[in-house]
Enzyme design. Sequence first.
Site, PDB file in Angstrom:
ATOM      1  N   SER A 266       0.854  -1.173   0.000  1.00  0.00           N
ATOM      2  CA  SER A 266       0.000   0.000   0.000  1.00  0.00           C
ATOM      3  C   SER A 266       0.898   1.233   0.000  1.00  0.00           C
ATOM      4  O   SER A 266       2.094   1.143   0.230  1.00  0.00           O
ATOM      5  CB  SER A 266      -0.874   0.016   1.247  1.00  0.00           C
ATOM      6  N   LYS A 267       0.280   2.348  -0.269  1.00  0.00           N
ATOM      7  CA  LYS A 267       1.017   3.586  -0.327  1.00  0.00           C
ATOM      8  C   LYS A 267       1.863   3.762   0.941  1.00  0.00           C
ATOM      9  O   LYS A 267       3.024   4.135   0.895  1.00  0.00           O
ATOM     10  CB  LYS A 267       0.029   4.753  -0.449  1.00  0.00           C
ATOM     11  N   ARG A 268       1.244   3.453   2.044  1.00  0.00           N
ATOM     12  CA  ARG A 268       1.892   3.663   3.337  1.00  0.00           C
ATOM     13  C   ARG A 268       3.136   2.811   3.557  1.00  0.00           C
ATOM     14  O   ARG A 268       4.175   3.291   3.941  1.00  0.00           O
ATOM     15  CB  ARG A 268       0.864   3.379   4.442  1.00  0.00           C
ATOM     16  N   ASN A 269       3.022   1.490   3.271  1.00  0.00           N
ATOM     17  CA  ASN A 269       4.175   0.635   3.564  1.00  0.00           C
ATOM     18  C   ASN A 269       5.020   0.230   2.357  1.00  0.00           C
ATOM     19  O   ASN A 269       5.846  -0.660   2.447  1.00  0.00           O
ATOM     20  CB  ASN A 269       3.747  -0.602   4.370  1.00  0.00           C
ATOM     21  N   ASP A 271       5.512   2.797  -0.714  1.00  0.00           N
ATOM     22  CA  ASP A 271       6.046   4.023  -1.303  1.00  0.00           C
ATOM     23  C   ASP A 271       7.288   4.506  -0.567  1.00  0.00           C
ATOM     24  O   ASP A 271       8.269   4.902  -1.180  1.00  0.00           O
ATOM     25  CB  ASP A 271       4.980   5.120  -1.272  1.00  0.00           C
TER      26      ASP A 271
END
Length: 497
Positions: A266-269, A271
């Site tokens: 996900s973007k959080r983990n 990117d």
Amino acid sequence: MPDSDTAAPRVRFAPSPTGYLHIGGLRTALYNFLFARRHGGVFILRIEDTDRSRFVDDAEADILSALDWSGLAFDEGPGKPGRVGPYRQSERRALYAEHAEQLVRDGAAYLAFDTPGELDLMRDRLATEANPNPRYDATTRLAMRNSLSLGDEASARLVNDGVPYVVRLRVDPGSDVRFTDSVRGEVTFSTDAVDDQVLVKSDGMPTYHLANVVDDHLMGITHVIRGEEWLPSTPKHMLLYRAFGWEAPAMAHLPLILSPAGGKLSKRNADTLGIPVFTSAYREEGYESSALLNYLAFLGWNPGDDREVYTLEELVQVFSIERVGSAGVHFDVAKLQWFNLQHLRSVDPTEIAARSRPALEAAGITFDASYTARVVALLSERLAFPQDLATTWRWFFDDPVSYEEQGVRKRWKEDSAGLVRTLADRMPSDEGFDHDGLESVLRDLAEERGIGAGRIIHPVRLAVSGVTTGPGLFELLVVLGRDTCVRRLVRAAECLG
RNA sequence: GCCGCGUUCGUCUAGGGGUCUAGGACGCCGCCCUUUCACGGCGGUAACACGGGUUCAAAUCCCGUACGCGGUACCA
């Protein structure tokens, strides 16, 4: 042709336009594509836009362009009509409504009038430490406001009065739902653990569960190939197929792509670890689509032998759903980059040069197609991305502004300036300015001074490139050209003394 | 919590009872290519989660535990 053959499989990639095409979505599309092509079947794109609250305006365009860029051409879908369209669920509302009505008539589904607030209340009331997430199911539905608890007349009145309602699947507890998953084998769920899933929302839109079953059936889908996150809701789908009296398609749930940090990509983990989550970002970063696809194909699947580099067409020849693994896989950018290097090697230098143009111009370098192509050819397998020409290999376009400190310490001796100057003076004229000519001039000078060739070679490399690594020295001097070489040699002699 | 799925080198994986002192790839390390190198060649590091079974024999089959992941929405 293939779609007139009943034996030919029909598969679909069904993304939701709630965001741009996720890299995991691209892999799902790829596996569907490979499966369809491998078996002479049909690959369908269906847009699952039933959630109007999360709808993203340009998401569909992004999905389409990402698919186009990667070469995963669909046979039927938005803009490519087939016999079973339309291919956007928002354009198929009437179909879902009809089918939901049928289920209600048959007693397989019922109307529920509970407001979101009432649902929260129920969950708050029933939630315990042992059961933090109470379900709307056989154990609770009679305590709620629905056509089962209220009776048909009462609920008909509510409907008449315009009270909003949803349609829920009536799940009878006490039995097992069993199905065979192509990648996991036999999977069993107890209906005790399945809730009375909402099928039609109060805005009249179907949920994924209803729409997906109705569409897969109506579109003649034979194999559902999707991410593992759908596995827990598959029993609901099976119950729906059963309620409609339809045969369910074969199921294949793909292992999830995990972040190296753990959890779904996900973007959080992801990117923050340098792993883009959207397909478009890979394009922007200069990846070859064939390399991305090759890497993605091997994330959870392998052909069973040692070969790893494949074009999309070659993947079609060897793909099989049976060889898809079942464990979650971690995304590894280093390996992806290796695949990119492999694929970039087979791209024509002229094409790579053209692709590097934006980066070069952004770096303030005037683009010269033929010169750039020569540089690319010289770099051959050393070049990982076209845009690296503007960074790592910038010295091919601009005189070095500094000299690598460590290299200078190691290679630049007291006599270097003199040797470099002498070589500049002796640079062969245009006719003799080639690999052999340069080499003999340099070696002659070394012999004349009674020193090893390396004593000159290293300082020269440093002088013309500013760094200690790169292609063979004589080849690169030829590409740089006589004037540039002389200029850089003289300048280095001045700067480094 | 409950339900489901999963667990071979750091990562992607081969392996489907004996050929496994577990093979390949990426990464990493070393050596060589006496001109460099992120290229190439050679070599090295490193894994069957744990505990019970079944069997003459288990990485391979069964059970349990641990751990990971997913799901548990009027989101997909």
